[in-house]
Design a protein around this motif. Structure first.
Motif, PDB file in Angstrom:
ATOM      1  N   VAL A  24      31.618  46.638  45.849  1.00 51.47           N
ATOM      2  CA  VAL A  24      31.805  45.330  46.471  1.00 51.47           C
ATOM      3  C   VAL A  24      31.617  45.458  47.979  1.00 51.47           C
ATOM      4  CG1 VAL A  24      33.373  44.585  44.654  1.00 51.47           C
ATOM      5  CG2 VAL A  24      34.310  45.602  46.746  1.00 51.47           C
ATOM      6  N   VAL A  25      31.551  44.302  48.629  1.00 52.77           N
ATOM      7  CA  VAL A  25      31.283  44.236  50.063  1.00 52.77           C
ATOM      8  C   VAL A  25      32.476  43.653  50.798  1.00 52.77           C
ATOM      9  CG1 VAL A  25      29.843  43.132  51.824  1.00 52.77           C
ATOM     10  CG2 VAL A  25      28.790  44.093  49.763  1.00 52.77           C
ATOM     11  N   MET A  26      32.792  44.262  51.915  1.00 52.21           N
ATOM     12  CA  MET A  26      33.824  43.773  52.831  1.00 52.21           C
ATOM     13  C   MET A  26      33.126  43.338  54.124  1.00 52.21           C
ATOM     14  SD  MET A  26      36.992  45.926  54.532  1.00 52.21           S
ATOM     15  CE  MET A  26      38.092  45.833  53.115  1.00 52.21           C
ATOM     16  N   GLY A  27      33.254  42.066  54.458  1.00 50.44           N
ATOM     17  CA  GLY A  27      32.623  41.549  55.666  1.00 50.44           C
ATOM     18  C   GLY A  27      33.522  41.707  56.879  1.00 50.44           C
ATOM     19  N   ILE A  28      32.945  42.130  57.982  1.00 49.08           N
ATOM     20  CA  ILE A  28      33.689  42.392  59.220  1.00 49.08           C
ATOM     21  C   ILE A  28      33.761  41.121  60.067  1.00 49.08           C
ATOM     22  CG2 ILE A  28      33.733  43.719  61.366  1.00 49.08           C
ATOM     23  CD1 ILE A  28      32.028  45.863  59.856  1.00 49.08           C
ATOM     24  N   GLU A  58      27.550  34.549  50.870  1.00 52.25           N
ATOM     25  CA  GLU A  58      26.581  35.629  50.688  1.00 52.25           C
ATOM     26  C   GLU A  58      27.083  36.719  49.741  1.00 52.25           C
ATOM     27  OE1 GLU A  58      24.178  35.297  54.952  1.00 52.25           O
ATOM     28  OE2 GLU A  58      25.680  36.889  54.673  1.00 52.25           O
ATOM     29  N   GLY A  59      28.363  36.637  49.347  1.00 53.03           N
ATOM     30  CA  GLY A  59      28.847  37.560  48.329  1.00 53.03           C
ATOM     31  C   GLY A  59      29.949  38.508  48.726  1.00 53.03           C
ATOM     32  N   ALA A  60      30.566  38.307  49.888  1.00 54.27           N
ATOM     33  CA  ALA A  60      31.663  39.189  50.299  1.00 54.27           C
ATOM     34  C   ALA A  60      32.849  39.038  49.359  1.00 54.27           C
ATOM     35  CB  ALA A  60      32.086  38.883  51.723  1.00 54.27           C
ATOM     36  N   THR A  61      33.399  40.161  48.922  1.00 54.33           N
ATOM     37  CA  THR A  61      34.631  40.144  48.140  1.00 54.33           C
ATOM     38  C   THR A  61      35.839  40.100  49.056  1.00 54.33           C
ATOM     39  OG1 THR A  61      33.601  41.344  46.307  1.00 54.33           O
ATOM     40  CG2 THR A  61      36.011  41.440  46.458  1.00 54.33           C
ATOM     41  N   PHE A  62      35.767  40.829  50.166  1.00 55.95           N
ATOM     42  CA  PHE A  62      36.854  40.860  51.146  1.00 55.95           C
ATOM     43  C   PHE A  62      36.316  40.460  52.520  1.00 55.95           C
ATOM     44  CE2 PHE A  62      37.998  44.246  48.090  1.00 55.95           C
ATOM     45  CZ  PHE A  62      39.246  43.795  47.698  1.00 55.95           C
ATOM     46  N   LEU A  63      37.206  39.865  53.325  1.00 58.56           N
ATOM     47  CA  LEU A  63      36.937  39.638  54.745  1.00 58.56           C
ATOM     48  C   LEU A  63      37.931  40.490  55.521  1.00 58.56           C
ATOM     49  CD1 LEU A  63      36.559  35.735  54.785  1.00 58.56           C
ATOM     50  CD2 LEU A  63      34.740  37.451  54.639  1.00 58.56           C
ATOM     51  N   GLU A 269      22.617  41.383  53.065  1.00 57.79           N
ATOM     52  CA  GLU A 269      21.791  42.579  52.929  1.00 57.79           C
ATOM     53  C   GLU A 269      22.517  43.672  52.145  1.00 57.79           C
ATOM     54  OE1 GLU A 269      20.290  40.236  56.424  1.00 57.79           O
ATOM     55  OE2 GLU A 269      22.253  40.777  55.600  1.00 57.79           O
ATOM     56  N   ALA A 270      23.814  43.825  52.380  1.00 58.29           N
ATOM     57  CA  ALA A 270      24.589  44.828  51.645  1.00 58.29           C
ATOM     58  C   ALA A 270      24.683  44.482  50.162  1.00 58.29           C
ATOM     59  CB  ALA A 270      25.978  44.967  52.255  1.00 58.29           C
ATOM     60  N   CYS A 271      24.873  43.209  49.863  1.00 59.15           N
ATOM     61  CA  CYS A 271      24.920  42.784  48.455  1.00 59.15           C
ATOM     62  C   CYS A 271      23.580  43.024  47.761  1.00 59.15           C
ATOM     63  CB  CYS A 271      25.313  41.316  48.364  1.00 59.15           C
ATOM     64  SG  CYS A 271      27.051  40.981  48.739  1.00 59.15           S
ATOM     65  N   GLU A 272      22.487  42.838  48.500  1.00 59.57           N
ATOM     66  CA  GLU A 272      21.168  43.105  47.928  1.00 59.57           C
ATOM     67  C   GLU A 272      20.999  44.585  47.610  1.00 59.57           C
ATOM     68  OE1 GLU A 272      18.702  39.445  50.084  1.00 59.57           O
ATOM     69  OE2 GLU A 272      18.474  41.504  50.816  1.00 59.57           O
ATOM     70  N   VAL A 273      21.511  45.458  48.487  1.00 54.65           N
ATOM     71  CA  VAL A 273      21.442  46.901  48.226  1.00 54.65           C
ATOM     72  C   VAL A 273      22.189  47.236  46.939  1.00 54.65           C
ATOM     73  CG1 VAL A 273      22.114  49.186  49.051  1.00 54.65           C
ATOM     74  CG2 VAL A 273      21.183  47.530  50.656  1.00 54.65           C
TER      75      VAL A 273
END
Length: 283
Positions: A24-28, A58-63, A269-273
């Motif tokens: 998963v992705v964490m957005g900063i 865009e798909g962030a699981t966490f902020l 971009e991270a979610c696409e990776v």
């Protein structure tokens, strides 16, 4: 027995169960005027709301909300000011997006407590509990997942504390000591962060990334934060604003080596990776 020894695949975020079977992705989202990447600084509530909306879409699981820049040589920020910044951001985001999962990026137990009381569901501590002796007991009491990062010194001094006889062995040994104490304090969900850029120079960062799968010995989820860091842009002779391509390359390597959470400035971009890596694994 194998199931009992496997890395946990879920996190309990105050009753919300988050699966890590797929990374998963964490957005900063930095509520600071001086974070190293200008594109991640947000102080106005409208801009905070807009950025949160974009990252979630865009798909962030966490902020991940930070009110104290931890870049090398960062200026001191009072605890009261840090609390003001993070609580403002949490209130702003949760009013607009009540289901958002917010992590608070702080090494102060008092800030962690106020943030969780405001609605945060995770504590992300760059110091691994070294800068506040009350952090472990506070997080255990709050009963939220805890990101335990490897660091030496403080944001002001860590640049001079990168002397290692064996980088990987010492990082593992120092993390092991902190994990043991966190467990003793009663923290249930621990996520490990190797701490790229924290008491490590650029070459050491690449050396650590090349071997980071060794941290799976802990059987804990790995959070990897490489986004637009100086190990990319200084090496390439570019600016942080131009470091997205390099970030994508390093995030791909991190996923290959077992990363479960990517902490990034650029969520789409991270979610696409992650999606492309999943397709490759199924091929």
């Amino acid at each position: 027995m194998q199931a009992l020894l496997s890395t946990p695949s879920t996190l309990n975020c105050r009753g919300q169960i988050v699966s890590l079977k797929k990374p998963v992705v964490m957005g900063i989202l930095n509520i600071t005027p001086d974070s190293f990447h200008a594109g991640s600084r947000f102080e106005d509530p409208d801009r905070i709301r807009q950025q949160a909306q974009q990252m979630l879409a865009e798909g962030a699981t966490f902020l991940d909300i930070g009110g104290y820049s931890t870049r090398p040589g960062a200026a001191e920020v009072s605890e009261a000011e840090e609390v003001r910044r993070v609580v403002l951001a949490i209130d702003t985001i949760l009013k607009a997006f009540p289901k958002a999962l917010i992590s608070v990026d702080t090494f102060r137990s008092g800030v962690a407590r106020r943030a969780v009381e405001a609605g945060a569901v995770m504590v992300n501590d760059v110091s691994g509990g070294l800068l506040d002796q009350a952090m472990f007991t506070t997080v255990a009491e709050l009963n939220v997942p805890y990101v335990l990062m490897h660091m030496r010194g403080t944001p002001q001094t860590m640049g001079s504390m990168n002397q290692y006889q064996n980088l990987l062995t010492e990082v593992i040994d120092e993390l092991a000591q902190r994990v043991h104490l966190a467990r003793q304090a009663g923290i249930k969900d621990i996520i490990l962060d190797p701490g790229f850029g924290f008491a490590k120079n650029a070459d050491q960062n690449y050396q650590l990334l090349a071997q980071v799968e060794a941290l799976q010995i802990f059987q804990l989820p790995l959070l990897i934060g490489l986004s637009r860091k100086s190990m990319i842009w200084k090496k390439l002779g570019i600016s942080p604003a131009e470091a997205l391509n390099g970030t994508t390359v390093l995030n791909t390597i991190a996923l290959q080596k077992g990363a479960k959470i990517l902490r990034v400035h650029d969520v789409r971009e991270a979610c696409e990776v992650i999606q492309i890596m999943e397709w490759m694994q199924k091929a």
